[in-house]
Enzyme design. Structure first.
Site, PDB file in Angstrom:
ATOM      1  N   GLU A 120       0.768  -0.989   0.364  1.00  0.00           N
ATOM      2  CA  GLU A 120       0.163   0.248   0.324  1.00  0.00           C
ATOM      3  C   GLU A 120       0.975   1.098   0.072  1.00  0.00           C
ATOM      4  O   GLU A 120       1.908   1.321   0.549  1.00  0.00           O
ATOM      5  CB  GLU A 120      -1.089  -0.068   1.596  1.00  0.00           C
ATOM      6  CG  GLU A 120      -1.650   0.718   1.031  1.00  0.00           C
ATOM      7  CD  GLU A 120      -2.922   1.597   2.778  1.00  0.00           C
ATOM      8  OE1 GLU A 120      -2.685  -0.054   3.605  1.00  0.00           O
ATOM      9  OE2 GLU A 120      -3.648   1.788   2.544  1.00  0.00           O
ATOM     10  N   LYS A 142      -9.437   2.580  -2.968  1.00  0.00           N
ATOM     11  CA  LYS A 142      -9.643   1.630  -1.399  1.00  0.00           C
ATOM     12  C   LYS A 142     -10.702   2.680  -0.894  1.00  0.00           C
ATOM     13  O   LYS A 142     -11.030   3.939  -0.908  1.00  0.00           O
ATOM     14  CB  LYS A 142      -8.380   2.164  -0.115  1.00  0.00           C
ATOM     15  CG  LYS A 142      -8.684   1.701   1.245  1.00  0.00           C
ATOM     16  CD  LYS A 142      -7.602   2.386   2.026  1.00  0.00           C
ATOM     17  CE  LYS A 142      -7.517   1.248   2.953  1.00  0.00           C
ATOM     18  NZ  LYS A 142      -6.213   1.803   4.145  1.00  0.00           N
ATOM     19  N   SER A 156      -0.421  -2.415   7.167  1.00  0.00           N
ATOM     20  CA  SER A 156      -0.017  -3.496   8.139  1.00  0.00           C
ATOM     21  C   SER A 156       0.733  -3.201   9.128  1.00  0.00           C
ATOM     22  O   SER A 156       1.280  -3.472   9.259  1.00  0.00           O
ATOM     23  CB  SER A 156      -0.963  -4.536   8.001  1.00  0.00           C
ATOM     24  OG  SER A 156      -1.555  -4.832   9.263  1.00  0.00           O
ATOM     25  N   CYS A 191      -6.157  -2.884   1.467  1.00  0.00           N
ATOM     26  CA  CYS A 191      -5.547  -3.082   3.027  1.00  0.00           C
ATOM     27  C   CYS A 191      -6.739  -3.698   3.947  1.00  0.00           C
ATOM     28  O   CYS A 191      -7.341  -4.153   4.040  1.00  0.00           O
ATOM     29  CB  CYS A 191      -4.954  -2.181   3.546  1.00  0.00           C
ATOM     30  SG  CYS A 191      -4.043  -2.804   5.284  1.00  0.00           S
ATOM     31  N   LYS A 230       2.153  15.261  29.817  1.00  0.00           N
ATOM     32  CA  LYS A 230       3.216  14.980  30.252  1.00  0.00           C
ATOM     33  C   LYS A 230       3.722  13.798  28.925  1.00  0.00           C
ATOM     34  O   LYS A 230       4.975  14.126  28.510  1.00  0.00           O
ATOM     35  CB  LYS A 230       4.093  14.366  31.671  1.00  0.00           C
ATOM     36  CG  LYS A 230       4.628  15.169  32.363  1.00  0.00           C
ATOM     37  CD  LYS A 230       4.950  13.951  33.520  1.00  0.00           C
ATOM     38  CE  LYS A 230       5.142  15.337  34.426  1.00  0.00           C
ATOM     39  NZ  LYS A 230       5.957  14.591  36.159  1.00  0.00           N
ATOM     40  N   ILE A 282      17.877  -0.952  34.237  1.00  0.00           N
ATOM     41  CA  ILE A 282      17.511  -1.433  33.443  1.00  0.00           C
ATOM     42  C   ILE A 282      16.965  -1.012  31.952  1.00  0.00           C
ATOM     43  O   ILE A 282      16.920  -1.092  31.075  1.00  0.00           O
ATOM     44  CB  ILE A 282      16.593  -2.677  33.623  1.00  0.00           C
ATOM     45  CG1 ILE A 282      16.232  -3.813  32.757  1.00  0.00           C
ATOM     46  CG2 ILE A 282      15.246  -2.126  34.641  1.00  0.00           C
ATOM     47  CD1 ILE A 282      17.377  -4.338  31.689  1.00  0.00           C
ATOM     48  N   GLU A 311       5.723   4.392  33.617  1.00  0.00           N
ATOM     49  CA  GLU A 311       6.156   5.537  34.278  1.00  0.00           C
ATOM     50  C   GLU A 311       5.711   6.687  33.144  1.00  0.00           C
ATOM     51  O   GLU A 311       4.599   7.599  33.407  1.00  0.00           O
ATOM     52  CB  GLU A 311       8.025   6.217  33.232  1.00  0.00           C
ATOM     53  CG  GLU A 311       8.830   5.236  34.448  1.00  0.00           C
ATOM     54  CD  GLU A 311      10.184   5.360  34.070  1.00  0.00           C
ATOM     55  OE1 GLU A 311      11.137   4.924  34.446  1.00  0.00           O
ATOM     56  OE2 GLU A 311      10.493   6.256  33.618  1.00  0.00           O
TER      57      GLU A 311
END
Lengths: 584, 584
Positions: free
Chosen positions: A44, A127, A190, A163, A555, A338, A439
């Site tokens: 597409e 489409k 997709s 699609c 935020k 981490i 977070e």
């Protein structure tokens, strides 16, 4: 039965790069021709890249796409590829626009497909179903098409849809059986989502049975802002058998030899009885079947495991954001924790260690292991690392204004953000932001501090999944006889922002397994307060956490973009007011 | 002819505050009853606030809205207001949803209107045309309604439609004439845009003529994130006469005595011939006309001038963002330049000087007048001001990392941004961002530097309009015998970022009158490169400026929200990819 060698070009275009994308199409068409294909299909809007968003409303861009399509058709013919039919997605416009209707997209743009053959388009079609939910705004950007094109090619009737037309009942796909097409080509953009792979295969299987056509599903691959297209192009037989499958997250030319029913007679032409509003349009490329040949076995790419799939999505998204935006390198803060360890590892896998720059920025509250763990990470992966202590900078601000409490914690985070941005400006790196989805959900971050940067690879990754990914990546290294890239201590130690002495995330947040389960039900499943409590979450925690989530909207808006891997993330998938008194 | 005293409550609800908005509706209904009204009408989605965006997809919020509507009906009856019919907009859902259709908004929400009378809704009906362009995403958030409600009230047939239904041909408004309604009530959430006022009056006049009904158009007032609703409610006679008009940018109860045709017979009920898909639904409240009474003259609010209208929009938007998000006060940097001077003045007009805090942050490159002009501004308006020199902070960073060129300029801007954010965290103020639309367009700002903050009052104001607004505000003060709030030198001196010795904006940008004209054609009118050149803009400048605009997309995404005053701004009106190679 008739034979057809179908090539599906699972490629990675760049939005707006009409020239580069044309080169890509020519390159893959040549490869398909070299492989002896009789038809090659591209995804597409491959010519413009996808999604183009409001660029569809710019008349000059639509003009350029149409011009590029015709130039591409001529160029294919001029370079000896004119006899291989090539299906490409591109941006077109509705031709017979009378007066613009209020509320209709300016210029009546189409999300279109054309079949290029012998120097020109055999057909163009648009489409029909325009998705306008989740990350999609297609009712805003396009007007719907009304045709199902069916091309007779080597005695096979091939239908083409785009699609969402495959996903929705009704519309062109409902006319495919009526048109008695033997092959249904679906060109797709997709995006990846965890678990969507099985959904796609299930859908293709169902449609193949319904339409009694072999379904050939070709998808984009690559990162585009927050979207990651995973490829995973596939072919399904009307009896439900999976005939061929391309790998995920890499460019690939899938070539498959298909046995398809011979087209009979002239076939139905015109208004579809099964799909109101759809007209079946037939085109002839070649009536004669190809001479019989020995088919080769089609490839069936092995599946990645569930976590490996997510990891590959994050790597590809990061690589493409950096490359497509022409940054030479990336820079990130290494805290020994981490999150930054995982983001650094993703960056090294995406770009190579020589393009990854780490900065250790210990403060007066940093533990010793924050530095030693970060140094060990950099050493294991060969990341360029430097240390800049932030205490003198924090003190300079403390001499200028009175700060304590939360303001003091934020001050440290912002000094770090500012150091990274300054190095970015001075040296040209893109700053990677290392915050995770947990977070982001509860607002456990500092505006312009740890949230500063240009791309946030794990912003849609819950903290519990961060640990899973780190463990998976280390295990993957061990499977390949390599040193695990992430120091074990970064995985096992209790998470801390280290903005006060002895601070732990659990001082202000519940354990992450409890938090993530609640957040996923609230944000991912959209449950209300009473439903969350009924689902077994602690009522007090529900009230506290959803208040945190609702308050953190501003935020989140200011957070850099990052790859979407879940059905509901905090990007374009979820559009809520900043100013709102509603909670749950 | 029959008489009717109509009250239109042009009010300012808050999104999500069902309780507060219910109180507001009861309050204005009582005022309408005290004024002897026979019908009171409130704006679109007044009960939930507007727009609710994806909150419409949260089942718990839809439930709460429906519950609040019924509670409101009972409360009005319980407090002696049950005999006065009250039309309110609210969030409802489609009742007869079978299975959810793919792509349809979850829970099939409706943007609805109900008429409350004697403790319950007489009818509920939903918006038919769902705008999905510009700032609107209603195809994403709602499913369309299919009815035109017509209520017989005191021998008058009153039809009700919602906002976009008035703008689009076809749909419920096409059924109004067929329904032979004497009064057409339109409830609206129509945001302010320069020049839209005349468009609205023109539309109402046209529809009044077409439908042969008196059109009563009631609009929201107030700020909601980037939208500012201006009120400007009005009533137009079928002969095109403007009968009444409410003031802009303030809450108001407009009461008008109308002479309307007597309803005759039972009228047409059921499927509309003129508007396919629309069903006319009739309801009886009272067949008898009100006893004849002496009508009072209806108010016709005087018009503001064009610049005064923009200024009022910015003040209202700023006030509502601060109040609705419960900030006690605002903080901004005062540079002595025109942008921060105008924003400070808007803030003082919105909140009062005691809630406005300014910080002067001179650097080594600041001119003397940057401080003296800022001090003069603060003195004239009574703004709380303090001085914090930034040199020691900049030097602390320079000791930590090597910086020069653009990185050094950005460093100064970021130290200032960080000082403001630190004071915001420490003292609780909302930081106002002072950048204008010309800067935002070309990316003439620093991420996390001068672009830091929570709300940006002039982000949709071209620099040339900044000067016009400043001059207008000073002249307005003089007209009222007050001291002009903005020092003349801030208006007349050449603009400079003062990030290098002797720096002027014109070092990197063309004169603002040239730049703004080009930007307005590019961004506002969406012209392509060749069209811009044909419109008389310098070809080299066109190429340079559009490249700057296209490259600045990421910075714009990170910019705080601010009031939209133009048709095309850089907010939700314009959604383009960050990653794109396309230019023009």
């Amino acid at each position: 039965m008739a034979q057809l060698r179908l090539a599906m070009a699972q490629v990675n275009p760049t939005v707006g790069d009409l020239e580069g994308n044309s080169d890509l199409i020519v390159d893959y068409t040549r490869r398909a021709a070299d492989a002896g294909a009789h038809l090659v299909v591209f995804p597409e809007m491959v010519l413009t890249g996808y999604p183009v968003e409001d660029l569809a409303l710019r008349g000059a861009f639509v003009d350029a796409s149409i011009t590029a399509l015709h130039a591409l058709a001529r160029r294919l013919a001029d370079t000896g590829l004119g006899d291989l039919p090539v299906a490409v997605g591109y941006l077109d416009r509705h031709r017979n626009t009378v007066a613009p209707t209020r509320g209709q997209p300016a210029g009546a743009p189409h999300n279109a497909v054309a079949l290029l053959y012998q120097g020109q388009p055999v057909f163009t079609s648009a489409k029909h179903h325009l998705p306008n939910y989740g990350v999609f705004d297609e009712a805003r950007n396009f007007v719907p098409g009304t045709t199902l094109p069916v091309v007779r090619l080597h005695s096979i009737d091939v239908a083409f849809v785009i699609c969402e037309d495959l996903w929705q009942d009704g519309g062109p796909v409902a006319a495919v059986r009526e048109a008695e097409a033997g092959l249904l080509v679906v060109i797709n953009g997709s995006p990846y989502e965890r678990g969507k792979r099985d959904t796609r295969l299930g859908l293709c299987t169902r449609r193949a049975r319904e339409t009694q056509a072999t379904v050939a599903y070709v998808n984009l691959v690559g990162g585009q802002d927050e979207l990651v297209f995973d490829g995973d192009s596939l072919i399904v037989h009307p009896d439900g058998r999976l005939l061929a499958r391309a790998p995920q997250f890499e460019e690939h030319l899938l070539v498959a030899d298909l046995e398809l029913p011979d087209a009979v007679g002239a076939g139905m032409w015109g208004a579809s009885a099964d799909a109101p509003g759809i007209t079946i349009q037939r085109h002839l490329v070649s009536a004669d079947p190809v001479p019989a040949y020995e088919p080769r076995p089609a490839p069936l790419a092995p599946r990645r495991d569930e976590i490996g799939e997510v990891y590959a999505a994050l790597v590809l998204a990061t690589r493409d954001y950096v490359h497509k935006n022409r940054f030479p390198s990336v820079l990130l803060g290494l805290s020994g924790g981490i999150d930054s360890a995982l983001v650094a590892t993703i960056a090294v896998d995406a770009l190579g260690a020589d393009r990854v720059h780490g900065v250790l920025m210990p403060s007066r509250y940093s533990t010793d292991h924050s530095v030693t763990d970060a140094e060990e990470l950099a050493r294991r992966q060969g990341i360029n690392a430097r240390i800049i202590p932030v205490a003198p900078l924090v003190e300079a601000f403390e001499n200028a204004v009175k700060v304590d409490g939360l303001a003091e914690e934020n001050l440290q985070a912002r000094v770090r953000g500012q150091l990274l941005m300054t190095l970015s400006n001075q040296e040209g790196h893109l700053v990677l932001t290392t915050g995770n989805k947990s977070e982001l959900a509860v607002g456990y971050s500092t505006l312009y501090g740890d949230s500063a940067g240009g791309f946030a690879p794990i912003r849609d990754v819950w903290k519990t999944l961060v640990w899973e990914l780190a463990r998976w990546r280390n295990a993957e290294a061990e499977r390949n006889g390599q040193v695990p890239p992430i120091p074990e201590h970064s995985i096992t130690k209790p998470p801390s922002a280290e903005l006060r002495p002895g601070q732990l995330d659990t001082d202000s947040l519940p354990e992450y397994d409890v938090l993530d389960a609640l957040l996923d039900d609230y944000v991912g499943t959209d449950l209300g307060r009473d439903e969350l409590v009924a689902a077994g979450h602690d009522p007090e925690l529900v009230d506290r956490v959803i208040r945190m989530v609702d308050r953190a909207e501003y935020k989140r808006r200011q957070y850099p973009p990052g790859p979407k891997i879940s059905t509901r993330n905090f990007g374009r998938d979820r559009r809520v007011p900043i100013t709102s008194r509603w909670t749950v």
